[in-house]
Design a protein around this motif. Structure first.
Motif: not given
Length: 281
Positions: A6-16, A162-168
């Motif tokens: 959750l703390q690294n959401e933007p970086a995780i989403r951008m990486g994927f 779950a929302v983060l996983v779904f977004e990715v």
């Protein structure tokens, strides 16, 4: 792990996002499904520019996005899953399925309401079908989509992870199923039982309205089968089918300035689901 995600959401989403984009682009070069007639530089430069505009607008318009709202809902006990105290594993599964169904229904709605179709048709007006088509959405549609997603998150109260996983997943599968990649027929037949494949979703980008109004799923393929909107193959075959809609068929229409004003250009007839029966073909 949850806190880290959750703390690294933007970086995780951008990486994927970048990883899947590069992977699918490389796959398209190595094993294309269809021959591309329009130079990639023209389409890719404009399609990627529109996703940059979309991202900036969302960040400027919404003080909180889906993952942040889900985290707030968990903390404050908002939403059905929090009210009923669903265990984490069940909440995760329900959240991913419910969010995916919401995206499916939203997609159908954007085909059914002529005013919304004016926005969504920009996505369909691409004259080729490749990984960047999965990024090409009108900014107003993106803002409306985010508003709908936030409403679903607030009502459901899903786990933030779950929302983060779904977004990715949604972002990755949208690029995957819009890709111009060749997958053996036997593998595709099995794969589309679990995920929307490029051959399955390409039907949705046919110039024929009856095919355009099928295969609405972006991630999970089950909603189309359960709700009667599934179509296995295009009538003209994948190599010969015409991509796009009858309007906006010049290369000049692929430029970002023309894309942005498409909602106010011309009629919205022909493709909305509730069109006259005589228009179906």
């Amino acid at each position: 792990m949850t806190v880290f995600l959750l703390q690294n959401e933007p970086a995780i989403r951008m990486g994927f996002f970048l990883g899947v984009l590069v992977l699918m682009a490389a796959w398209e070069f190595a094993a294309p499904r269809r021959r591309m007639e329009i130079p990639r530089l023209l389409r890719w430069s404009n399609n990627i520019t529109i996703v940059v505009v979309d991202t900036l607008l969302v960040r400027l318009t919404f003080p909180i996005v889906a993952v942040g709202l889900a985290l707030m809902a968990e903390q404050k006990g908002w939403g059905l899953l929090n009210i009923f105290g669903a265990p984490g594993w069940l909440g995760f599964i329900v959240a991913v399925l419910a969010l995916d169904l919401a995206i499916y229904l939203q997609h159908v709605m954007f085909h059914a309401v002529p005013a919304l179709w004016r926005l969504h048709r920009m996505h369909h007006a691409d004259l080729e079908f490749d990984v960047t088509t999965g990024l090409r959405f009108h900014p107003v549609e993106i803002l409306l989509s985010m508003g709908i997603k936030l409403a679903v998150v607030a009502a459901l109260g899903p786990p933030a992870v779950a929302v983060l996983v779904f977004e990715v997943l949604l972002n990755a599968t949208a690029m995957f199923n819009h890709s111009n990649v060749r997958i053996p027929i036997g593998i595709d037949r099995v794969l589309r039982l679990l995920v929307v494949t490029p051959d399955m979703h390409r039907v949705h980008h046919s110039i024929h309205p009856v095919e355009t109004n099928s295969n609405f799923g972006f991630n999970l393929p089950w909603w189309d089968r359960l709700l009667g909107t599934y179509r296995a193959q295009p009538r003209e075959g994948h190599e010969e089918m015409t991509i796009g809609i009858e309007q906006f068929r010049t290369r000049r229409d692929l430029w970002i300035d023309r894309m942005l004003i498409q909602p106010v250009r011309g009629p919205a007839s022909g493709y909305p689901i509730n069109r006259e029966e005589d228009d179906q073909r």
